[in-house]
Design an enzyme around this catalytic site. Structure first.
Site, PDB file in Angstrom:
ATOM      1  CB  SER A  53      -3.545  -0.774   7.418  1.00 34.79           C
ATOM      2  OG  SER A  53      -2.649  -0.041   7.135  1.00 34.79           O
ATOM      3  CG  ASP A 180      -4.074   0.287   3.932  1.00 35.54           C
ATOM      4  OD1 ASP A 180      -4.620  -0.390   4.607  1.00 35.54           O
ATOM      5  OD2 ASP A 180      -3.454   1.205   4.530  1.00 35.54           O
TER       6      ASP A 180
END
Length: 327
Positions: A53, A180
């Site tokens: 991320s 993500d």
């Protein structure tokens, strides 16, 4: 080389960077301050960089030799616009934010370079929704012979940071769908550890890991409240607890697998919970990140920064004929 420097040169060093949205300001500030104290680039001191991320964005930049200070500037300059005016009621049907501004910022910093062009080997997690399977993007062909490393770095960075509820999913290859990597590896320490053992053939006693978080503090929920919580109450708490649970089990596992002194964790407890898109609160992590670097540098230098890394680059050079000229 003698003593600590000689021992450090024999170790396989991994930099592992957590997810955490705009709280990556802490991570970038820590790394920028460390790099300011070094005679060379951060990428020169690690054999492998893994990031999820926001940590994937920072990790990819470091792996390309981009100064951490520039990455920090990007967060401070563009973060407020990226996480500016988002949808409120519209979140029931759409992600809170569009990703056009983030995509533009990532293309500005990476250009059209592929992850194969990284100067240090990388592993960047995302979660593929079509097949419900974790994906690790690496700078070399995967086992199924698909050349994942030919994909643009900016697009991989966009995919790993596509936090559900906040940002749209990303398509990288025809028919896929990515969000993500924090859904399964918000702290990617074990991804790096596995890669070092499996792909680089490193024994555990040669692996050193510097793991950097992005601050954590979940809402404290006593039993009397937990037993009465429904969907509305869990809507924000579950996200942060999920990320912290993953991060802490990776932390505890690495501590138990690696010999003493070969694993270092840098993180900060937050004064109160706040969301991963709270830019104003995240700017308060700028000085704590720098302070953590200044406080821990003498210890970290002896374990990670006394001499440049060689193992990861030798492996990369052996698998990529053009690497030596890019370097």
């Amino acid at each position: 080389m003698h003593g600590k420097e000689e021992n450090q040169g024999r170790h396989f060093r991994i930099l592992a960077l957590d997810g955490g949205g705009i709280r990556g300001i802490f991570t970038a500030s820590f790394l920028a301050t460390v790099e300011d104290l070094l005679p060379g680039r951060l990428c020169d001191y690690f054999d492998l960089i893994v990031g999820t991320s926001t940590g994937g964005i920072i990790g990819l930049a470091i792996a390309f030799g981009i100064p951490a200070r520039r990455v920090l500037s990007l967060y401070l300059k563009d973060g407020k616009r990226i996480f500016g005016r988002g949808r409120t009621l519209g979140m029931l049907l759409r992600p809170k934010y569009r990703n056009a501004l983030l995509a533009r910022s990532l293309r500005d910093i990476f250009g059209e370079r592929a992850i194969n062009d990284a100067l240090t080997p990388v592993c960047i997690p995302s979660y593929e929704l079509t097949n419900s399977y974790p994906r690790i993007w690496k700078d070399e062909p995967a086992g199924d012979l698909v050349a994942w490393g030919n994909q643009p770095a900016w697009k991989i960075a966009l995919a790993t940071s596509a936090a559900p509820l906040y940002l749209p999913g990303i398509q990288i290859l025809s028919g896929d769908s990515h969000v993500d990597g924090g859904l399964f590896a918000n702290n990617p320490t074990l991804v790096g550890l596995t890669e070092a053992v499996q792909s680089f053939g490193q024994p555990l006693d040669r692996i050193r890991i510097l793991s950097v978080g992005a601050g954590e503090r979940a809402e404290r929920i006593p039993y009397e409240r937990a037993r009465r919580m429904g969907l509305w109450h869990w809507r924000t708490a579950i996200y942060e607890h999920m990320l912290i649970a993953q991060s802490r089990i990776a932390h505890e596992t690495a501590k138990r697998l690696l010999p003493p002194g070969q694993y270092e964790r840098i993180n900060i407890p937050l004064e109160h919970p706040y969301s991963i898109d709270d830019y104003r609160a995240a700017t308060m992590l700028l000085e704590p990140g720098a302070q953590a670097a200044r406080t821990r540098f003498s210890t970290l230098k002896g374990r990670f920064f006394a001499v440049p890394a060689t193992s990861g680059r030798e492996h990369k050079a052996a698998n990529d004929p053009g690497f030596r000229t890019r370097r």
